[in-house]
Enzyme design. Sequence first.
Site, PDB file in Angstrom:
ATOM      1  N   ASP A  13       0.814  -1.229   0.000  1.00  0.00           N
ATOM      2  CA  ASP A  13       0.000   0.000   0.000  1.00  0.00           C
ATOM      3  C   ASP A  13       0.840   1.270   0.000  1.00  0.00           C
ATOM      4  O   ASP A  13       0.413   2.311   0.512  1.00  0.00           O
ATOM      5  CB  ASP A  13      -0.945   0.033   1.222  1.00  0.00           C
ATOM      6  CG  ASP A  13      -1.908  -1.135   1.224  1.00  0.00           C
ATOM      7  OD1 ASP A  13      -2.306  -1.576   0.140  1.00  0.00           O
ATOM      8  OD2 ASP A  13      -2.267  -1.598   2.328  1.00  0.00           O
ATOM      9  N   LYS A  16       1.983   2.347  -4.891  1.00  0.00           N
ATOM     10  CA  LYS A  16       2.610   1.799  -6.123  1.00  0.00           C
ATOM     11  C   LYS A  16       1.792   2.121  -7.362  1.00  0.00           C
ATOM     12  O   LYS A  16       2.331   2.439  -8.412  1.00  0.00           O
ATOM     13  CB  LYS A  16       2.743   0.265  -6.019  1.00  0.00           C
ATOM     14  CG  LYS A  16       3.632  -0.216  -4.891  1.00  0.00           C
ATOM     15  CD  LYS A  16       3.598  -1.719  -4.781  1.00  0.00           C
ATOM     16  CE  LYS A  16       2.273  -2.283  -4.329  1.00  0.00           C
ATOM     17  NZ  LYS A  16       1.876  -1.944  -2.949  1.00  0.00           N
ATOM     18  N   GLY A  40      -4.743  -4.199  -3.654  1.00  0.00           N
ATOM     19  CA  GLY A  40      -5.727  -3.129  -3.810  1.00  0.00           C
ATOM     20  C   GLY A  40      -4.963  -1.898  -4.260  1.00  0.00           C
ATOM     21  O   GLY A  40      -4.238  -1.299  -3.472  1.00  0.00           O
ATOM     22  N   HIS A  41      -5.054  -1.582  -5.547  1.00  0.00           N
ATOM     23  CA  HIS A  41      -4.240  -0.502  -6.130  1.00  0.00           C
ATOM     24  C   HIS A  41      -5.154   0.633  -6.568  1.00  0.00           C
ATOM     25  O   HIS A  41      -6.044   0.438  -7.389  1.00  0.00           O
ATOM     26  CB  HIS A  41      -3.457  -1.047  -7.338  1.00  0.00           C
ATOM     27  CG  HIS A  41      -2.418  -2.057  -6.947  1.00  0.00           C
ATOM     28  ND1 HIS A  41      -1.660  -2.742  -7.865  1.00  0.00           N
ATOM     29  CD2 HIS A  41      -1.995  -2.468  -5.736  1.00  0.00           C
ATOM     30  CE1 HIS A  41      -0.828  -3.545  -7.227  1.00  0.00           C
ATOM     31  NE2 HIS A  41      -1.012  -3.408  -5.926  1.00  0.00           N
ATOM     32  N   GLN A 223       1.759  -5.888  -3.257  1.00  0.00           N
ATOM     33  CA  GLN A 223       2.274  -6.052  -1.893  1.00  0.00           C
ATOM     34  C   GLN A 223       3.605  -5.275  -1.731  1.00  0.00           C
ATOM     35  O   GLN A 223       3.783  -4.279  -2.398  1.00  0.00           O
ATOM     36  CB  GLN A 223       2.445  -7.527  -1.524  1.00  0.00           C
ATOM     37  CG  GLN A 223       1.127  -8.274  -1.325  1.00  0.00           C
ATOM     38  CD  GLN A 223       0.461  -8.701  -2.620  1.00  0.00           C
ATOM     39  OE1 GLN A 223       1.079  -9.343  -3.449  1.00  0.00           O
ATOM     40  NE2 GLN A 223      -0.798  -8.370  -2.799  1.00  0.00           N
TER      41      GLN A 223
HETATM   42  P1  GDP Z   1      -0.809   0.554  -3.539  1.00  0.00           P
HETATM   43  O1  GDP Z   1      -1.452  -0.725  -3.097  1.00  0.00           O
HETATM   44  O2  GDP Z   1       0.655   0.577  -3.221  1.00  0.00           O
HETATM   45  O3  GDP Z   1      -1.064   0.891  -4.978  1.00  0.00           O
HETATM   46  O4  GDP Z   1      -1.465   1.707  -2.660  1.00  0.00           O
HETATM   47  P2  GDP Z   1      -3.021   1.844  -2.221  1.00  0.00           P
HETATM   48  O5  GDP Z   1      -3.825   2.214  -3.410  1.00  0.00           O
HETATM   49  O6  GDP Z   1      -3.440   0.632  -1.464  1.00  0.00           O
HETATM   50  O7  GDP Z   1      -2.948   2.989  -1.141  1.00  0.00           O
HETATM   51  C1  GDP Z   1      -2.450   4.240  -1.456  1.00  0.00           C
HETATM   52  C2  GDP Z   1      -3.526   5.296  -1.118  1.00  0.00           C
HETATM   53  O8  GDP Z   1      -2.901   6.553  -1.027  1.00  0.00           O
HETATM   54  C3  GDP Z   1      -4.574   5.454  -2.185  1.00  0.00           C
HETATM   55  O9  GDP Z   1      -5.785   5.875  -1.571  1.00  0.00           O
HETATM   56  C4  GDP Z   1      -4.041   6.581  -3.066  1.00  0.00           C
HETATM   57  O10 GDP Z   1      -5.040   7.281  -3.783  1.00  0.00           O
HETATM   58  C5  GDP Z   1      -3.416   7.458  -2.022  1.00  0.00           C
HETATM   59  N1  GDP Z   1      -2.257   8.230  -2.433  1.00  0.00           N
HETATM   60  C6  GDP Z   1      -1.229   7.896  -3.263  1.00  0.00           C
HETATM   61  N2  GDP Z   1      -0.282   8.873  -3.266  1.00  0.00           N
HETATM   62  C7  GDP Z   1      -0.723   9.821  -2.424  1.00  0.00           C
HETATM   63  C8  GDP Z   1      -0.197  11.071  -1.970  1.00  0.00           C
HETATM   64  O11 GDP Z   1       0.901  11.479  -2.338  1.00  0.00           O
HETATM   65  N3  GDP Z   1      -0.928  11.761  -1.054  1.00  0.00           N
HETATM   66  C9  GDP Z   1      -2.134  11.332  -0.596  1.00  0.00           C
HETATM   67  N4  GDP Z   1      -2.784  12.082   0.292  1.00  0.00           N
HETATM   68  N5  GDP Z   1      -2.676  10.173  -0.999  1.00  0.00           N
HETATM   69  C10 GDP Z   1      -1.975   9.434  -1.897  1.00  0.00           C
HETATM   70  P1  IMO Z   2      -1.087  -4.063  -2.254  1.00  0.00           P
HETATM   71  O1  IMO Z   2      -0.704  -4.619  -3.595  1.00  0.00           O
HETATM   72  C1  IMO Z   2      -0.949  -4.473   2.083  1.00  0.00           C
HETATM   73  C2  IMO Z   2      -1.028  -8.532   3.695  1.00  0.00           C
HETATM   74  C3  IMO Z   2      -2.241  -9.007   4.477  1.00  0.00           C
HETATM   75  C4  IMO Z   2      -1.570  -9.983   5.436  1.00  0.00           C
HETATM   76  C5  IMO Z   2      -0.492 -10.623   4.571  1.00  0.00           C
HETATM   77  C6  IMO Z   2      -0.914 -11.960   3.973  1.00  0.00           C
HETATM   78  O2  IMO Z   2      -2.350  -3.282  -2.274  1.00  0.00           O
HETATM   79  O3  IMO Z   2       0.063  -3.328  -1.647  1.00  0.00           O
HETATM   80  P2  IMO Z   2      -2.539 -12.639   1.983  1.00  0.00           P
HETATM   81  O4  IMO Z   2      -3.998 -12.367   1.776  1.00  0.00           O
HETATM   82  O5  IMO Z   2      -1.655 -12.104   0.907  1.00  0.00           O
HETATM   83  O6  IMO Z   2      -2.232 -14.083   2.277  1.00  0.00           O
HETATM   84  O7  IMO Z   2      -2.173 -11.840   3.349  1.00  0.00           O
HETATM   85  O8  IMO Z   2      -0.219  -9.695   3.536  1.00  0.00           O
HETATM   86  N1  IMO Z   2      -1.328  -8.016   2.324  1.00  0.00           N
HETATM   87  C7  IMO Z   2      -1.242  -6.732   1.988  1.00  0.00           C
HETATM   88  N2  IMO Z   2      -0.973  -5.641   2.745  1.00  0.00           N
HETATM   89  N3  IMO Z   2      -1.134  -4.343   0.752  1.00  0.00           N
HETATM   90  C8  IMO Z   2      -1.373  -5.431  -0.022  1.00  0.00           C
HETATM   91  O9  IMO Z   2      -1.428  -5.359  -1.362  1.00  0.00           O
HETATM   92  C9  IMO Z   2      -1.474  -6.692   0.608  1.00  0.00           C
HETATM   93  N4  IMO Z   2      -1.716  -7.956   0.161  1.00  0.00           N
HETATM   94  C10 IMO Z   2      -1.610  -8.751   1.224  1.00  0.00           C
HETATM   95  O10 IMO Z   2      -2.876  -7.945   5.145  1.00  0.00           O
HETATM   96  O11 IMO Z   2      -0.908  -9.259   6.449  1.00  0.00           O
HETATM   97 MG    MG Z   3      -2.935  -1.407  -1.789  1.00  0.00          MG
END
Ligand code: GDP
Ligand code: IMO
Ligand code: MG
Length: 444
Positions: A13, A16, A40-41, A223
């Site tokens: 999270d 990326k 979850g991207h 991840q």
């Molecule tokens: P990922 O799994 O690495 O792609 O990241 P996620 O989508 O799970 O979580 C990142 C969250 O931060 C999302 O809600 C994005 O819209 C938000 N986000 C990304 N970059 C920024 C930033 O620079 N500032 C803020 N406030 N939110 C951001």
């Molecule tokens: P993105 O791509 C954050 C965590 C789960 C748990 C561990 C194992 O959005 O960064 P799993 O369901 O993979 O067997 O769970 O990994 N986990 C993540 N944490 N971002 C993710 O994906 C994750 N995918 C799995 O919370 O701790």
């Molecule tokens: Mg994510």
Amino acid sequence: MANVIVVGAQFGDEGKAKVTDLLSRNADIVVRYQGGANAGHTVVVDGDTFKFHLIPSGILYKGKTCVLGPGMVIDPKAFVKELKGLTDRGLDDSGLKVSNTAHVTMPYHLAIDAADEESRGDHKIGTTKRGIGPTYADKCSRSGIRIEDLLDAKVLRGKLEWLVPKKNIILERLYNLPPFDVDAVYEEYLDYGKQMAKYVCDTSAIIFNAVQERKNILFEGAQGTLLDLDHGSYPYVTSSNPSAGGACTGAGIGPTIIDRVIGVSKAFMTRVGEGPFPTEQEGKIGEDLRQVGKAWAEVGVTTGRPRRCGWFDTVIGRYAVRINGLDCLAITKLDVLDEFDEIQVCVGYRNKQNGSIIKNISSLAGEFRDAEPIYETFKGWKESTSQCRSFKDLPKQAQRYLDFIAGELEVPVAIVSVGPMRDQTIIIEDPIHGPKRVLTHVNN
Ligand code: GDP
Ligand code: IMO
Ligand code: MG
């Protein structure tokens, strides 16, 4: 031509997808190489939010080839639902390709993931319950069903007749859960195969041909490094290899084609699920970092669980540099720190047992468990960074903070994100065509 891997340098999270989206503009192919619907991207485009779980975020751009690679585990039900959601919003699926050898997450994998978590009690991992561990376990034990099997009625039937009764023994006898019916699973999954058939192909060959045509390929990690099965905080990890090496095996390409590896980190740190997190802040600081109520609040995209929050940890950062051979960093969510009076950064750990101090970890299990963070404190800049579009626009204190992180990790910060929107991005140096660094001094 440049082939680039984007990896999470923390616990997932990191933002990326925002960074991948930025770089996708100049890519011909965007490849997911591991993981499954646990990801979850999030990408925000002109105020519209897109959440991807299985499908590469590159699908936001018309005409890109988007690959679900052989190293992924694909839940066909989740795939069909996600794709429908995207095409209903007008996105073009003509470039979508699914590897014929990716493994299939079956309904019994989902049931076993949930039941296993339940039975672990204090040892639970906090998985996303998307069947990831059980699917990869079957792959390793050579009992998996691959995407190509969904396209062949006879093969699918044969495998299910062998596998479903075995899974039913586990479900009924170990977990006291209802069994699956072979016929029902067969009908449902054969139908998914029909719906997916037009996307299924040898994706490794597509990537290899693109390399020969000197196209640009972007590998979108899911991840993060600390969730890597081999190099993460085992057992609190996922069951794949999110780190850069995983891109090669997971996409079916050789390491010689990779030009750059970009690590994405938040300006602080979060973790969702169980496991050690040395810089975690449980009180007001943790709450302030979580930004509840905001669109980008630290809540899991896949599970809706609140993320644990804490300060940036340079020990973990240096470790991610080592494991991935990072060329540069993209630091996201700098804006979240705008209101803080003081910002802390962990620069090393003091061992709680023997008082010894370390800057680099060799064992994520023992050293992590006993780690007490040593912090350096920065004065907050107390002004908004969300409108800044160049490094020099940033408050001096924010510049110092970023320089400090780059210095501690010994890699440049090439990209800074100051908000979820596409334009809320600062490019400090070209992350792909800038000078190639030779890694020195790191972790020696
Ligand atoms: P990922 O799994 O690495 O792609 O990241 P996620 O989508 O799970 O979580 C990142 C969250 O931060 C999302 O809600 C994005 O819209 C938000 N986000 C990304 N970059 C920024 C930033 O620079 N500032 C803020 N406030 N939110 C951001
Ligand atoms: P993105 O791509 C954050 C965590 C789960 C748990 C561990 C194992 O959005 O960064 P799993 O369901 O993979 O067997 O769970 O990994 N986990 C993540 N944490 N971002 C993710 O994906 C994750 N995918 C799995 O919370 O701790
Ligand atoms: Mg994510």
